[in-house]
Design an enzyme around this catalytic site. Structure first.
Site, short mmCIF file in Angstrom:
data_model
loop_
_atom_site.label_atom_id
_atom_site.label_comp_id
_atom_site.label_asym_id
_atom_site.label_seq_id
_atom_site.Cartn_x
_atom_site.Cartn_y
_atom_site.Cartn_z
N CYS A 132 -12.92 1.10 -15.41
CA CYS A 132 -13.29 2.65 -15.56
C CYS A 132 -12.38 3.21 -15.37
CB CYS A 132 -14.27 2.52 -14.13
SG CYS A 132 -15.25 4.11 -13.99
N CYS A 145 -18.56 -3.54 -18.14
CA CYS A 145 -18.54 -3.09 -16.54
C CYS A 145 -19.74 -3.79 -15.99
CB CYS A 145 -18.86 -1.43 -16.53
SG CYS A 145 -18.97 -1.16 -15.01
N CYS A 158 -25.44 2.92 -14.14
CA CYS A 158 -24.45 3.97 -13.94
C CYS A 158 -24.88 5.18 -14.60
CB CYS A 158 -23.11 3.71 -14.78
SG CYS A 158 -21.98 4.70 -15.03
N GLU A 175 0.86 -1.25 0.21
CA GLU A 175 -0.05 -0.02 -0.21
C GLU A 175 0.97 1.14 0.12
OE1 GLU A 175 -3.09 0.40 -0.47
OE2 GLU A 175 -3.36 -1.91 -0.43
N CYS A 230 -17.08 0.70 -20.73
CA CYS A 230 -18.24 0.56 -20.18
C CYS A 230 -18.93 -0.60 -20.47
CB CYS A 230 -19.10 1.81 -20.37
SG CYS A 230 -18.33 3.29 -19.66
#
Length: 380
Positions: free
Chosen positions: A212, A222, A228, A56, A219
């Site tokens: 995205c 997706c 959306c 991270e 899309c």
DNA sequence: AAGTCGGGGAC
DNA sequence: GTCCCAGACTT
């Protein structure tokens, strides 16, 4: 607000924040992730907080492809938090060199020592405790807690901001505090059961990173395209709204590469360690001379071979660096004053053999040109 | 709230 | 050239 919207009563506003919560949002993402998400990255498939934490930190503002070069080397040298805490900071920086944002390495090292000193060598489980450690902000704390312990807490990094802003059709500047709080509230309302938190968190990140995307979003494949709002309105490419660009300042320095061949024929090179704050903090560089220092250095023999300046671009700066090459031979190693250095840089200067220097934490643009410079300095 | 901090991938 | 990336910290 979210609980009222969840009853299905539409207020009539077109705001995605006031619209009903999308049905089974987390479930769709989780099922998509199992089939189409990213798997097999070196920091996946583990709930070891040390490994997750390290990934991270490295991934802050840094793409996966870049981290793949550093993470395995770092983990091999520092296999656990105790090994990292025990190491000198310079050893940590040497492995971090080239990754950028070097305060991350300093905080990483400080965090490892805090975990050893204050937490018995075990990372705290809760995000509220993780966020008190150096280098761990709200986003990183949430990611670690969700991945390692299934804590029901939402992350809101760049990927998630983009996914949620588009799915809810939110045309706001999320660098501002108030819209950011609203988006955080939405993200909080979407988190699934604890058992699904790790895969759900990964799903949000993967969707943002691989589908995205900022430009040319996919899309058509997706998992949440059905509801959306940005897609329905044909505004996917407009969201999220961009914050205004930052102004770049211009710097110009000479980069003094002074090599000295001692009586035994061994070459040394003078480097200075950068202070703990500012650009390239903690890294070793050839002395950087501003205009006044360049004049100071020109007053001295021996002569300099000046290369053409090269441009190094940082987030807030366009930095013109002019390599100055100088080779001397015999006698004692010159002192910092003889090199034309003053004050802080003189105190921070050290001579290194070429072998030693190659193992130091060098900035990327210095590392990239290092062998060429050394070859020219030691030739003839 | 704004500024500071790297380097590179992808376009 | 452009944008922006699994952000945190300081002022």
């Amino acid at each position: 607000m979210a609980s009222g919207a969840a009853t299905g009563v539409d207020s009539g506003s077109d705001s995605g924040l006031e619209a009903p919560l999308p049905d089974d949002f987390a479930g769709r993402l989780v099922r998509w992730q199992r089939l189409h998400g990213r798997h097999g990255l070196p920091w996946q498939g583990t709930r070891d907080p040390y490994r997750v934490w390290l990934s991270e930190i490295m991934l802050q503002q840094t793409q996966v492809a870049t981290v793949l070069d550093y993470y395995p080397r770092f983990l091999a040298r520092f296999p656990d938090v105790a090994a990292l805490a025990q190491a000198p900071l310079d050893d940590v920086l040497a492995l971090w060199a080239g990754l950028g944002y070097y305060s991350r390495a300093r905080n990483l090292h400080g965090c490892a020592r805090r975990v050893m000193a204050d937490w018995g060598g075990v990372f705290p489980a809760r995000a509220a405790d993780l966020v008190t450690l150096p280098g761990i902000g709200v986003s990183t704390a949430a990611a670690i807690a969700a991945f390692c312990h299934g804590e029901r807490i939402s992350i809101l990094d760049g990927n998630v901001q983009r996914v949620l802003a588009r799915h809810r059709g939110l045309d706001e500047d999320f660098s501002r505090a108030a819209p950011r709080r609203e988006l955080q509230r939405l993200a909080d309302a979407l988190v699934p059961h604890a058992s699904e938190m790790p895969v759900y968190t990964q799903a949000l990140m993967d969707l943002g990173a691989t589908r995205c995307t900022p430009r040319q979003a996919a899309c058509d494949v997706c998992p949440v395209r059905r509801d959306c709002i940005a897609l329905a309105q044909g505004r996917v490419h407009e969201l999220p709204r961009k914050a205004r660009a930052t102004v770049q300042k211009v710097w110009a320095h000479a980069l003094l590469l002074h090599a000295h061949c001692d009586c035994a024929g061994l070459w040394h090179v003078a480097l200075v360690q950068r202070p703990a704050t500012g650009v390239w903090s903690g890294l070793w560089t050839p002395p950087l001379l501003d205009e006044a220092q360049q004049a100071q250095r020109r007053a001295h023999a021996p002569p300099i071979r000046a290369h053409e300046a090269f441009l190094h671009v940082l987030t807030h700066r366009r930095w013109f660096l002019t390599p100055w090459l100088c080779a001397t031979r015999g006698g004692d190693l010159p002192d910092a004053v003889a090199l034309g250095l003053d004050g802080d840089q003189a105190a921070a200067m050290r001579w290194w053999t070429l072998d030693q220097a190659a193992g130091l934490a060098l900035p990327a643009p210095v590392r990239a040109r290092w062998l060429g410079w050394m070859e020219e300095l030691t030739a003839a």
